[in-house]
Design an enzyme around this catalytic site. Sequence first.
Site, PDB file in Angstrom:
ATOM      1  N   CYS A   1      -3.105   0.762   9.621  1.00 25.49           N
ATOM      2  CA  CYS A   1      -4.182  -0.145   9.152  1.00 25.49           C
ATOM      3  C   CYS A   1      -5.135  -0.591  10.240  1.00 25.49           C
ATOM      4  O   CYS A   1      -6.234  -1.047   9.947  1.00 25.49           O
ATOM      5  CB  CYS A   1      -3.619  -1.411   8.542  1.00 25.49           C
ATOM      6  SG  CYS A   1      -1.909  -1.451   8.189  1.00 25.49           S
TER       7      CYS A   1
ATOM      8  N   HIS B   1       0.836  -1.198   0.000  1.00 22.79           N
ATOM      9  CA  HIS B   1       0.000   0.000   0.000  1.00 22.79           C
ATOM     10  C   HIS B   1       0.875   1.254   0.000  1.00 22.79           C
ATOM     11  O   HIS B   1       1.986   1.235   0.533  1.00 22.79           O
ATOM     12  CB  HIS B   1      -0.867   0.045   1.267  1.00 22.79           C
ATOM     13  CG  HIS B   1      -2.002  -0.922   1.289  1.00 22.79           C
ATOM     14  ND1 HIS B   1      -2.224  -1.786   2.331  1.00 22.79           N
ATOM     15  CD2 HIS B   1      -2.998  -1.155   0.386  1.00 22.79           C
ATOM     16  CE1 HIS B   1      -3.309  -2.516   2.083  1.00 22.79           C
ATOM     17  NE2 HIS B   1      -3.782  -2.152   0.915  1.00 22.79           N
TER      18      HIS B   1
HETATM   19  C1  CIR Z   1      -3.748  -7.626   3.510  1.00 28.54           C
HETATM   20  O1  CIR Z   1      -2.924  -8.141   2.757  1.00 28.54           O
HETATM   21  O2  CIR Z   1      -4.776  -7.079   3.115  1.00 28.54           O
HETATM   22  C2  CIR Z   1      -3.465  -7.665   4.984  1.00 28.54           C
HETATM   23  N1  CIR Z   1      -2.772  -8.872   5.307  1.00 28.54           N
HETATM   24  C3  CIR Z   1      -2.659  -6.483   5.405  1.00 28.54           C
HETATM   25  C4  CIR Z   1      -3.380  -5.196   5.235  1.00 28.54           C
HETATM   26  C5  CIR Z   1      -2.594  -4.054   5.734  1.00 28.54           C
HETATM   27  N2  CIR Z   1      -3.316  -2.856   5.567  1.00 28.54           N
HETATM   28  C6  CIR Z   1      -2.755  -1.669   5.348  1.00 28.54           C
HETATM   29  O3  CIR Z   1      -1.552  -1.538   5.165  1.00 28.54           O
HETATM   30  N3  CIR Z   1      -3.572  -0.628   5.246  1.00 28.54           N
END
Ligand code: CIR
Length: 264
Positions: A255, A168
């Site tokens: 997140c 991201h």
């Molecule tokens: C994913 O791959 O969607 C989750 N394991 C990690 C999401 C992390 N979110 C973020 O950086 N906003």
Amino acid sequence: MSEGFSYRFTHAIVRTPGASAVDGLRATDRGAIDVPAFRREHAGYVASLERAGLAVTFLPPLEAYPDSVFVEDVALCLPEGAILLRPGTATRAGEVGEIRSALAERFSRLAAVDEGSVDGGDILLTDAGALVGLSGRTNRTGFDALEKLLRDFGCQAKAVETPDDVLHFKTDCALLDAETILATHRLCDAKCFRDFRVLEVPQGEDAAANAIRVNDWVLIADGFPRTAELLDRSGYTVQQVPVSQASLLDGGLSCMSLRYQAIR
Ligand code: CIR
């Protein structure tokens, strides 16, 4: 939008990690998730948000969605309302419906991205507008839909590039104040930051870039002493927060919460 809206908050919404977090998405397997440790770290994270002045609402674990602790990816909160997003990976799509009622209770305006894909992790809100990283999770169609909704909220959005191997946009950068961004070396020359002062994360500490400014504090992951020192020297008040389990799932500080200013 009021001055400081992008880093001055009153509330946050979090979701407790479920036992199914062991099945969360990750680019590289760097070890098994320890669920009790994840919950302990999550509680510590919430305590840091509270210390920064936020009233925090806990949503219950969602075992059907292993990544649902990462609530930031499914919605965007602004002082005037909230926008439901469209996560760019199939296993996370159902998380949006699971957060809808919590947002509807708190925001009188609720909009939804209804085309393409957008993960909240790609949206860097600043007082001057939103920088939205196109990535493996956020595509142009999703950006266009979001941009229209944001315009109705009085917020300008600009599409920028997320480096290829980065999940991201905010994996690699964070807002520190209205004029300042913290960014990794690979992102710090990005043209999108031309109007900002950029502090570069010291070499070898890239994972510290996923920080959050919350009121008078900057929260960074623990284990990054040179970033902590840089921020301290630059006049920020730092809290270091353990996020070892979230980071095994490519997650970090931004997140795990939806932060917002309640205006009603
Ligand atoms: C994913 O791959 O969607 C989750 N394991 C990690 C999401 C992390 N979110 C973020 O950086 N906003």
